[in-house]
Design a protein around this motif. Structure first.
Motif, PDB file in Angstrom:
ATOM      1  N   ASP A   1    -139.512 -44.933  24.696  1.00 30.66           N
ATOM      2  CA  ASP A   1    -138.862 -44.071  25.684  1.00 30.66           C
ATOM      3  C   ASP A   1    -139.921 -43.311  26.465  1.00 30.66           C
ATOM      4  OD1 ASP A   1    -139.761 -42.179  23.887  1.00 30.66           O
ATOM      5  OD2 ASP A   1    -137.788 -41.513  23.284  1.00 30.66           O
ATOM      6  N   GLY A   2    -139.495 -42.446  27.352  1.00 27.75           N
ATOM      7  CA  GLY A   2    -140.425 -41.610  28.105  1.00 27.75           C
ATOM      8  C   GLY A   2    -141.478 -42.415  28.841  1.00 27.75           C
ATOM      9  N   VAL A   3    -142.731 -42.193  28.465  1.00 30.43           N
ATOM     10  CA  VAL A   3    -143.838 -42.876  29.130  1.00 30.43           C
ATOM     11  C   VAL A   3    -143.717 -44.389  28.964  1.00 30.43           C
ATOM     12  CG1 VAL A   3    -145.523 -42.818  27.229  1.00 30.43           C
ATOM     13  CG2 VAL A   3    -146.331 -42.759  29.581  1.00 30.43           C
ATOM     14  N   GLY A   4    -143.148 -44.835  27.862  1.00 30.32           N
ATOM     15  CA  GLY A   4    -142.959 -46.271  27.645  1.00 30.32           C
ATOM     16  C   GLY A   4    -142.041 -46.896  28.678  1.00 30.32           C
ATOM     17  N   GLN A   5    -140.989 -46.168  29.028  1.00 29.04           N
ATOM     18  CA  GLN A   5    -140.082 -46.674  30.058  1.00 29.04           C
ATOM     19  C   GLN A   5    -140.749 -46.675  31.425  1.00 29.04           C
ATOM     20  OE1 GLN A   5    -136.677 -44.161  29.310  1.00 29.04           O
ATOM     21  NE2 GLN A   5    -135.783 -45.675  27.935  1.00 29.04           N
ATOM     22  N   ALA A   6    -141.573 -45.672  31.685  1.00 33.70           N
ATOM     23  CA  ALA A   6    -142.329 -45.659  32.940  1.00 33.70           C
ATOM     24  C   ALA A   6    -143.300 -46.838  32.982  1.00 33.70           C
ATOM     25  CB  ALA A   6    -143.081 -44.338  33.097  1.00 33.70           C
ATOM     26  N   LEU A   7    -143.910 -47.152  31.845  1.00 31.67           N
ATOM     27  CA  LEU A   7    -144.813 -48.304  31.771  1.00 31.67           C
ATOM     28  C   LEU A   7    -144.054 -49.609  32.008  1.00 31.67           C
ATOM     29  CD1 LEU A   7    -147.016 -47.178  28.765  1.00 31.67           C
ATOM     30  CD2 LEU A   7    -147.882 -47.783  31.054  1.00 31.67           C
ATOM     31  N   GLN A   8    -142.867 -49.721  31.428  1.00 20.23           N
ATOM     32  CA  GLN A   8    -142.065 -50.928  31.650  1.00 20.23           C
ATOM     33  C   GLN A   8    -141.811 -51.133  33.142  1.00 20.23           C
ATOM     34  OE1 GLN A   8    -138.692 -50.006  29.091  1.00 20.23           O
ATOM     35  NE2 GLN A   8    -139.339 -51.585  27.647  1.00 20.23           N
ATOM     36  N   ALA A   9    -141.414 -50.077  33.823  1.00 25.85           N
ATOM     37  CA  ALA A   9    -141.156 -50.172  35.262  1.00 25.85           C
ATOM     38  C   ALA A   9    -142.429 -50.534  36.022  1.00 25.85           C
ATOM     39  CB  ALA A   9    -140.579 -48.853  35.782  1.00 25.85           C
ATOM     40  N   ALA A  10    -143.552 -49.957  35.621  1.00 28.51           N
ATOM     41  CA  ALA A  10    -144.825 -50.252  36.291  1.00 28.51           C
ATOM     42  C   ALA A  10    -145.251 -51.698  36.045  1.00 28.51           C
ATOM     43  CB  ALA A  10    -145.909 -49.292  35.802  1.00 28.51           C
ATOM     44  N   PHE A  11    -145.010 -52.228  34.847  1.00 22.47           N
ATOM     45  CA  PHE A  11    -145.341 -53.627  34.569  1.00 22.47           C
ATOM     46  C   PHE A  11    -144.531 -54.550  35.486  1.00 22.47           C
ATOM     47  CE2 PHE A  11    -147.819 -54.724  30.617  1.00 22.47           C
ATOM     48  CZ  PHE A  11    -148.474 -53.509  30.511  1.00 22.47           C
ATOM     49  N   VAL A  12    -143.273 -54.215  35.703  1.00 22.18           N
ATOM     50  CA  VAL A  12    -142.435 -55.015  36.606  1.00 22.18           C
ATOM     51  C   VAL A  12    -142.949 -54.882  38.033  1.00 22.18           C
ATOM     52  CG1 VAL A  12    -140.121 -55.231  37.591  1.00 22.18           C
ATOM     53  CG2 VAL A  12    -140.403 -54.915  35.118  1.00 22.18           C
ATOM     54  N   ARG A  13    -143.170 -53.660  38.469  1.00 25.74           N
ATOM     55  CA  ARG A  13    -143.623 -53.397  39.837  1.00 25.74           C
ATOM     56  C   ARG A  13    -144.956 -54.095  40.134  1.00 25.74           C
ATOM     57  NH1 ARG A  13    -143.284 -48.363  39.344  1.00 25.74           N
ATOM     58  NH2 ARG A  13    -145.455 -47.921  38.856  1.00 25.74           N
ATOM     59  N   GLU A  14    -145.882 -54.095  39.174  1.00 27.12           N
ATOM     60  CA  GLU A  14    -147.211 -54.688  39.371  1.00 27.12           C
ATOM     61  C   GLU A  14    -147.262 -56.162  38.999  1.00 27.12           C
ATOM     62  OE1 GLU A  14    -149.693 -53.325  40.877  1.00 27.12           O
ATOM     63  OE2 GLU A  14    -148.847 -51.298  41.007  1.00 27.12           O
TER      64      GLU A  14
ATOM     65  N   ILE B   1    -152.166 -55.492  34.575  1.00 25.56           N
ATOM     66  CA  ILE B   1    -151.868 -54.588  33.465  1.00 25.56           C
ATOM     67  C   ILE B   1    -152.614 -53.277  33.660  1.00 25.56           C
ATOM     68  CG2 ILE B   1    -152.214 -54.231  30.977  1.00 25.56           C
ATOM     69  CD1 ILE B   1    -151.671 -57.306  30.673  1.00 25.56           C
ATOM     70  N   LEU B   2    -153.869 -53.365  34.033  1.00 21.94           N
ATOM     71  CA  LEU B   2    -154.668 -52.160  34.291  1.00 21.94           C
ATOM     72  C   LEU B   2    -154.052 -51.344  35.416  1.00 21.94           C
ATOM     73  CD1 LEU B   2    -157.902 -51.069  33.679  1.00 21.94           C
ATOM     74  CD2 LEU B   2    -157.789 -51.460  36.124  1.00 21.94           C
ATOM     75  N   ARG B   3    -153.639 -52.004  36.505  1.00 18.49           N
ATOM     76  CA  ARG B   3    -153.014 -51.289  37.624  1.00 18.49           C
ATOM     77  C   ARG B   3    -151.718 -50.609  37.199  1.00 18.49           C
ATOM     78  NH1 ARG B   3    -154.417 -55.761  40.897  1.00 18.49           N
ATOM     79  NH2 ARG B   3    -152.265 -56.482  40.885  1.00 18.49           N
ATOM     80  N   ALA B   4    -150.939 -51.276  36.370  1.00 22.43           N
ATOM     81  CA  ALA B   4    -149.671 -50.697  35.909  1.00 22.43           C
ATOM     82  C   ALA B   4    -149.921 -49.447  35.077  1.00 22.43           C
ATOM     83  CB  ALA B   4    -148.882 -51.733  35.104  1.00 22.43           C
ATOM     84  N   ILE B   5    -150.861 -49.532  34.151  1.00 26.86           N
ATOM     85  CA  ILE B   5    -151.171 -48.370  33.310  1.00 26.86           C
ATOM     86  C   ILE B   5    -151.764 -47.255  34.164  1.00 26.86           C
ATOM     87  CG2 ILE B   5    -152.565 -47.534  31.373  1.00 26.86           C
ATOM     88  CD1 ILE B   5    -152.360 -50.473  30.272  1.00 26.86           C
ATOM     89  N   ARG B   6    -152.647 -47.617  35.066  1.00 26.44           N
ATOM     90  CA  ARG B   6    -153.286 -46.630  35.941  1.00 26.44           C
ATOM     91  C   ARG B   6    -152.227 -45.921  36.780  1.00 26.44           C
ATOM     92  NH1 ARG B   6    -156.017 -43.469  35.744  1.00 26.44           N
ATOM     93  NH2 ARG B   6    -157.554 -44.753  34.740  1.00 26.44           N
ATOM     94  N   SER B   7    -151.232 -46.647  37.285  1.00 22.80           N
ATOM     95  CA  SER B   7    -150.208 -46.022  38.132  1.00 22.80           C
ATOM     96  C   SER B   7    -149.395 -44.994  37.350  1.00 22.80           C
ATOM     97  CB  SER B   7    -149.292 -47.081  38.763  1.00 22.80           C
ATOM     98  OG  SER B   7    -148.411 -47.637  37.807  1.00 22.80           O
ATOM     99  N   VAL B   8    -149.102 -45.275  36.079  1.00 17.84           N
ATOM    100  CA  VAL B   8    -148.374 -44.306  35.264  1.00 17.84           C
ATOM    101  C   VAL B   8    -149.265 -43.108  34.957  1.00 17.84           C
ATOM    102  CG1 VAL B   8    -147.211 -43.930  33.045  1.00 17.84           C
ATOM    103  CG2 VAL B   8    -146.823 -46.051  34.319  1.00 17.84           C
ATOM    104  N   ALA B   9    -150.511 -43.368  34.613  1.00 17.85           N
ATOM    105  CA  ALA B   9    -151.446 -42.277  34.324  1.00 17.85           C
ATOM    106  C   ALA B   9    -151.642 -41.377  35.542  1.00 17.85           C
ATOM    107  CB  ALA B   9    -152.789 -42.839  33.864  1.00 17.85           C
ATOM    108  N   ASP B  10    -151.615 -41.965  36.726  1.00 19.07           N
ATOM    109  CA  ASP B  10    -151.799 -41.200  37.961  1.00 19.07           C
ATOM    110  C   ASP B  10    -150.499 -40.565  38.468  1.00 19.07           C
ATOM    111  OD1 ASP B  10    -154.477 -41.847  37.889  1.00 19.07           O
ATOM    112  OD2 ASP B  10    -154.328 -43.417  39.434  1.00 19.07           O
ATOM    113  N   GLY B  11    -149.401 -40.776  37.731  1.00 18.84           N
ATOM    114  CA  GLY B  11    -148.144 -40.149  38.107  1.00 18.84           C
ATOM    115  C   GLY B  11    -147.359 -40.879  39.174  1.00 18.84           C
ATOM    116  N   HIS B  12    -147.641 -42.165  39.361  1.00 20.97           N
ATOM    117  CA  HIS B  12    -146.942 -42.948  40.379  1.00 20.97           C
ATOM    118  C   HIS B  12    -145.865 -43.826  39.763  1.00 20.97           C
ATOM    119  CE1 HIS B  12    -149.970 -41.590  43.125  1.00 20.97           C
ATOM    120  NE2 HIS B  12    -150.924 -42.132  42.399  1.00 20.97           N
ATOM    121  N   ALA B  13    -145.325 -43.407  38.659  1.00 19.62           N
ATOM    122  CA  ALA B  13    -144.368 -44.253  37.936  1.00 19.62           C
ATOM    123  C   ALA B  13    -143.093 -44.380  38.647  1.00 19.62           C
ATOM    124  CB  ALA B  13    -144.124 -43.707  36.547  1.00 19.62           C
TER     125      ALA B  13
END
Length: 138
Positions: A65-78, A126-138
């Motif tokens: 949940d939480g950050v994990g769900q943001a990561l899931q969305a970022a993996f799809v987006r990227e 994968i790096l871009r997806a994680i970076r986008s969540v870390a940078d608050g662009h989730a």
């Protein structure tokens, strides 16, 4: 009665509890597809004995949940998922990283993810997806 002394956490999750999001790939602790969080730390469930997990917190991809769900969305987006087989383990490792270090450098991300292999080779995505969540662009 607890799990048999030789049963792995992966076997318990998939075969006994029906939580099949955690993937069995190499079954030797080399690929990371079976990564789950044990007390918040990423572990290979294929190498972890289930009886050592009694009374501890185990989080699988089904419970992210939480950050994990943001990561899931970022993996799809990227487009980081590709075939998707390694994705649950990748997401679990990434979630553990961001929980311990919300602002990792790219080198920190690479180091944290180094135990998770992707046969499709989507490492830059994968790096871009994680970076986008870390940078608050989730």
């Amino acid at each position: 009665m607890g799990p048999a002394g030789h049963e792995t956490l992966l076997d318990l999750l998939r075969d006994t509890l029906g939580l099949t999001g955690t993937k069995r790939v190499c079954d030797r602790g080399e690929c990371g597809a079976c990564t789950v969080l044990l007390d918040g730390e990423p572990v290979y469930s294929c190498l972890t004995l289930a009886n050592g997990c009694e009374g501890r917190s185990v989080t699988t991809i089904e419970g992210i949940d939480g950050v994990g769900q943001a990561l899931q969305a970022a993996f799809v987006r990227e487009d980081a998922a590709q075939c998707g087989f390694c994705t649950p383990g990748q997401l679990m490792a990434a979630a553990a990283l961001l929980a311990s270090d919300p602002s990792p450098s790219d080198d920190d991300i690479r180091a944290a993810m180094s135990g998770n292999l992707c046969r499709c080779g989507t490492y830059p995505k994968i790096l871009r997806a994680i970076r986008s969540v870390a940078d608050g662009h989730a």
